[in-house]
Design a protein around this motif. Structure first.
Motif, PDB file in Angstrom:
ATOM      1  N   GLU A   1     -34.290  27.482  -8.307  1.00 30.61           N
ATOM      2  CA  GLU A   1     -33.913  26.709  -7.138  1.00 30.61           C
ATOM      3  C   GLU A   1     -32.673  27.213  -6.552  1.00 30.61           C
ATOM      4  N   HIS A   2     -31.709  27.946  -7.157  1.00 36.14           N
ATOM      5  CA  HIS A   2     -30.596  28.192  -6.797  1.00 36.14           C
ATOM      6  C   HIS A   2     -30.354  29.769  -6.868  1.00 36.14           C
ATOM      7  N   SER A   3     -31.506  30.545  -6.749  1.00 34.01           N
ATOM      8  CA  SER A   3     -31.305  31.941  -6.442  1.00 34.01           C
ATOM      9  C   SER A   3     -31.424  32.294  -5.192  1.00 34.01           C
ATOM     10  N   LEU A   4     -31.011  33.468  -4.881  1.00 37.82           N
ATOM     11  CA  LEU A   4     -31.154  33.947  -3.244  1.00 37.82           C
ATOM     12  C   LEU A   4     -32.480  34.460  -3.005  1.00 37.82           C
ATOM     13  N   PRO A   5     -33.206  34.075  -2.004  1.00 41.62           N
ATOM     14  CA  PRO A   5     -34.399  34.609  -1.632  1.00 41.62           C
ATOM     15  C   PRO A   5     -34.208  36.191  -1.081  1.00 41.62           C
ATOM     16  N   ASP A   6     -35.302  36.836  -1.053  1.00 37.84           N
ATOM     17  CA  ASP A   6     -35.190  38.131  -0.365  1.00 37.84           C
ATOM     18  C   ASP A   6     -36.340  38.260   0.536  1.00 37.84           C
ATOM     19  N   PHE A   7     -36.705  39.592   1.241  1.00 33.99           N
ATOM     20  CA  PHE A   7     -37.573  39.395   2.049  1.00 33.99           C
ATOM     21  C   PHE A   7     -39.112  39.489   1.429  1.00 33.99           C
ATOM     22  N   SER A   8     -39.270  39.787   0.144  1.00 32.55           N
ATOM     23  CA  SER A   8     -40.545  39.691  -0.563  1.00 32.55           C
ATOM     24  C   SER A   8     -40.933  38.313  -0.537  1.00 32.55           C
ATOM     25  N   HIS A   9     -40.030  37.354  -0.341  1.00 24.86           N
ATOM     26  CA  HIS A   9     -40.195  35.824  -0.797  1.00 24.86           C
ATOM     27  C   HIS A   9     -40.662  35.427   0.834  1.00 24.86           C
ATOM     28  N   VAL A  10     -40.240  35.893   1.856  1.00 22.97           N
ATOM     29  CA  VAL A  10     -40.610  35.560   3.058  1.00 22.97           C
ATOM     30  C   VAL A  10     -42.099  36.022   3.258  1.00 22.97           C
ATOM     31  N   LEU A  11     -42.434  37.202   2.901  1.00 22.33           N
ATOM     32  CA  LEU A  11     -43.742  37.721   2.884  1.00 22.33           C
ATOM     33  C   LEU A  11     -44.671  36.843   2.212  1.00 22.33           C
ATOM     34  N   ALA A  12     -44.298  36.389   0.967  1.00 16.74           N
ATOM     35  CA  ALA A  12     -45.289  35.573   0.155  1.00 16.74           C
ATOM     36  C   ALA A  12     -45.416  34.190   0.609  1.00 16.74           C
ATOM     37  N   ALA A  13     -44.282  33.979   1.368  1.00 13.99           N
ATOM     38  CA  ALA A  13     -44.395  32.532   2.044  1.00 13.99           C
ATOM     39  C   ALA A  13     -45.258  32.272   3.176  1.00 13.99           C
ATOM     40  N   ALA A  14     -45.257  33.462   3.829  1.00 17.16           N
ATOM     41  CA  ALA A  14     -46.081  33.623   5.052  1.00 17.16           C
ATOM     42  C   ALA A  14     -47.750  33.623   4.583  1.00 17.16           C
ATOM     43  N   GLY A  15     -48.139  34.312   3.678  1.00 17.39           N
ATOM     44  CA  GLY A  15     -49.449  34.250   3.058  1.00 17.39           C
ATOM     45  C   GLY A  15     -49.665  32.819   2.645  1.00 17.39           C
ATOM     46  N   ARG A  16     -48.737  31.912   2.006  1.00 17.51           N
ATOM     47  CA  ARG A  16     -49.400  31.014   1.496  1.00 17.51           C
ATOM     48  C   ARG A  16     -49.330  29.885   2.440  1.00 17.51           C
ATOM     49  N   ILE A  17     -48.421  29.823   3.386  1.00 15.37           N
ATOM     50  CA  ILE A  17     -48.546  28.620   4.518  1.00 15.37           C
ATOM     51  C   ILE A  17     -49.527  28.782   5.549  1.00 15.37           C
ATOM     52  N   LYS A  18     -50.016  30.136   5.997  1.00 18.97           N
ATOM     53  CA  LYS A  18     -50.897  30.454   6.772  1.00 18.97           C
ATOM     54  C   LYS A  18     -51.945  29.362   7.220  1.00 18.97           C
ATOM     55  N   PRO A  19     -52.549  28.749   6.276  1.00 17.30           N
ATOM     56  CA  PRO A  19     -53.817  27.890   6.748  1.00 17.30           C
ATOM     57  C   PRO A  19     -53.130  26.526   7.371  1.00 17.30           C
ATOM     58  N   TYR A  20     -51.802  26.394   7.028  1.00 24.86           N
ATOM     59  CA  TYR A  20     -51.299  25.088   7.496  1.00 24.86           C
ATOM     60  C   TYR A  20     -50.282  25.117   8.601  1.00 24.86           C
ATOM     61  N   ILE A  21     -50.261  26.458   9.204  1.00 24.89           N
ATOM     62  CA  ILE A  21     -49.173  26.242  10.315  1.00 24.89           C
ATOM     63  C   ILE A  21     -49.772  26.868  11.891  1.00 24.89           C
ATOM     64  N   THR A  22     -49.047  26.901  12.644  1.00 22.30           N
ATOM     65  CA  THR A  22     -49.644  27.359  14.085  1.00 22.30           C
ATOM     66  C   THR A  22     -48.871  28.553  14.323  1.00 22.30           C
ATOM     67  N   PRO A  23     -49.543  29.720  14.561  1.00 23.82           N
ATOM     68  CA  PRO A  23     -48.643  31.107  14.948  1.00 23.82           C
ATOM     69  C   PRO A  23     -48.323  30.684  16.454  1.00 23.82           C
ATOM     70  N   THR A  24     -47.184  30.630  16.672  1.00 29.73           N
ATOM     71  CA  THR A  24     -46.467  30.153  17.846  1.00 29.73           C
ATOM     72  C   THR A  24     -46.393  31.445  18.843  1.00 29.73           C
ATOM     73  N   PRO A  25     -46.232  30.888  20.302  1.00 32.57           N
ATOM     74  CA  PRO A  25     -46.246  32.249  21.279  1.00 32.57           C
ATOM     75  C   PRO A  25     -44.743  32.610  21.432  1.00 32.57           C
ATOM     76  N   LEU A  26     -44.767  33.882  22.191  1.00 30.02           N
ATOM     77  CA  LEU A  26     -43.582  34.538  22.447  1.00 30.02           C
ATOM     78  C   LEU A  26     -43.507  34.224  24.260  1.00 30.02           C
ATOM     79  N   LEU A  27     -42.440  33.649  24.712  1.00 31.93           N
ATOM     80  CA  LEU A  27     -42.257  33.305  25.971  1.00 31.93           C
ATOM     81  C   LEU A  27     -41.240  34.275  26.652  1.00 31.93           C
ATOM     82  N   GLN A  28     -41.188  34.314  27.829  1.00 34.42           N
ATOM     83  CA  GLN A  28     -40.126  35.191  28.730  1.00 34.42           C
ATOM     84  C   GLN A  28     -40.232  34.751  30.131  1.00 34.42           C
ATOM     85  N   SER A  29     -39.050  35.074  30.715  1.00 32.64           N
ATOM     86  CA  SER A  29     -38.870  34.532  32.107  1.00 32.64           C
ATOM     87  C   SER A  29     -38.403  35.476  32.911  1.00 32.64           C
ATOM     88  N   SER A  30     -39.187  36.064  33.835  1.00 32.96           N
ATOM     89  CA  SER A  30     -38.911  37.451  34.412  1.00 32.96           C
ATOM     90  C   SER A  30     -37.330  37.012  35.502  1.00 32.96           C
TER      91      SER A  30
END
Length: 333
Positions: A3-32
């Motif tokens: 709980e006191h260590s610094l995460p790295d990008f591998s932890h972000v990738l692992a989290a993405a796989g675990r939470i996928k069933p529970y979250i909504t992929p959100t859109p990208l928006l733009q204003s011309s």
């Protein structure tokens, strides 16, 4: 990972796989129209469309799915929050069938408080954010009770980083990424994902001048705690101090901007108008930093902005619209 260590990008990738069933992929928006006014391309990652209305669900689910994977789920969960983290923890705990108690300040947004209770949490109101922090620390000492902090946890950071991971997987490399800073969890995760997927991009943060503990901390090279509860429209960034884990990431940022209250209201109005979505002042605050950064550029840039959430109550809306800024379009000098 402790709980006191610094995460790295591998932890972000692992989290993405675990939470996928529970979250909504959100859109990208733009204003011309905004792009034409600014002379640059601004892409918004709209976490206001996330379940519970903010990015915070990513971090909460990251913590709990990591524990579930290791068969270490607790019997009870406690958390402290000004609103969005409260909703996220309540929802995440409900998904996994765990009772949860949330400690918060009396100043919590009414809409965030109602949603937290709707998701099944017990809500305990305290006189101030500092009192809520003390109360949750005491509650966490009970047997088989897990305290899920709002930002200063490696799995929280990894989970929040999945918003930028998702966005950059859609956009490809950009020139700059900007996110708001409260306790620094979102900004830390944003930095991890950006450095991995768009290494040439600058990563910058934004914070209310009225709640500038992170800016003071960066200037002094040590964590500074605000002496009084901050009064700001950007209630999601009204934390008294950053964490020892998040501070290590904040020190790696390319730039950091403080934003005045008038600019927070200005950009909240304009983003709601241009994007046709409900965005929180904390989300919109980042655009003040983006505009300041773009003023310094000599060629057209592509910018990614993490719109952190969209939970606003009537009282906050009245404060935001106390003065009409729409007659003054955001055109760079």
């Amino acid at each position: 990972m402790s709980e006191h260590s610094l995460p790295d990008f591998s932890h972000v990738l692992a989290a993405a796989g675990r939470i996928k069933p529970y979250i909504t992929p959100t859109p990208l928006l733009q204003s011309s129209l905004l792009d034409s006014w600014l002379g640059h391309k601004v892409i918004f990652k709209a976490e206001c469309f996330q379940r519970t209305g903010a990015f915070k669900l990513r971090g909460a689910m990251s913590v709990l799915t990591d524990l579930a994977e290791r068969q270490q789920l607790p019997r009870r969960i406690v958390a402290n929050s000004s609103g969005n983290h409260a909703q996220a923890v309540a929802y995440a705990a409900g998904e996994l069938g765990i009772p949860v108690t949330i400690y918060t300040a009396n100043s919590i947004s009414a809409v965030k408080a109602a949603a937290t209770e709707y998701y099944g949490a017990e809500l305990v109101r305290c006189e101030s954010r500092l009192e809520a922090d003390k109360a949750v620390a005491e509650a966490s000492r009970q047997p088989d009770t897990l305290w899920i902090p709002p930002f200063n946890h490696p799995q929280i950071i990894a989970g929040q980083g999945t918003a930028t991971l998702e966005a950059l997987s859609q956009t490809g490399e950009v020139d700059m990424v900007c996110a708001p800073c409260g306790g620094g969890g979102l900004l830390s995760g944003t930095l991890l994902a950006s450095r991995a997927l768009s290494p040439k991009a600058e990563v910058i943060g934004a914070e209310p001048t009225a709640a500038n503990d992170a800016a003071q901390s960066l200037a002094q090279g040590k964590i500074v705690t605000l002496k009084q509860p901050p009064q700001t429209l950007a209630d999601g960034a009204a934390t008294p101090a950053v964490g020892d884990i998040t501070f290590e990431f904040l020190k790696q940022l390319d730039d950091f901007y403080q934003v005045e209250e008038a600019q927070i209201a200005y950009w909240t109005q304009w983003l709601q108008h241009l994007l046709k979505v409900h965005v929180e002042p904390t989300s919109a605050m980042s655009m003040a930093a983006v505009a300041a950064w773009l003023q310094e550029q000599s060629s057209p840039k592509t910018v990614l902005v993490i719109l952190s959430g969209g939970n606003i109550d009537q009282q906050k809306m009245q404060q935001i619209w106390a003065e009409d800024y729409l007659p003054y379009p955001p055109i760079l000098d």
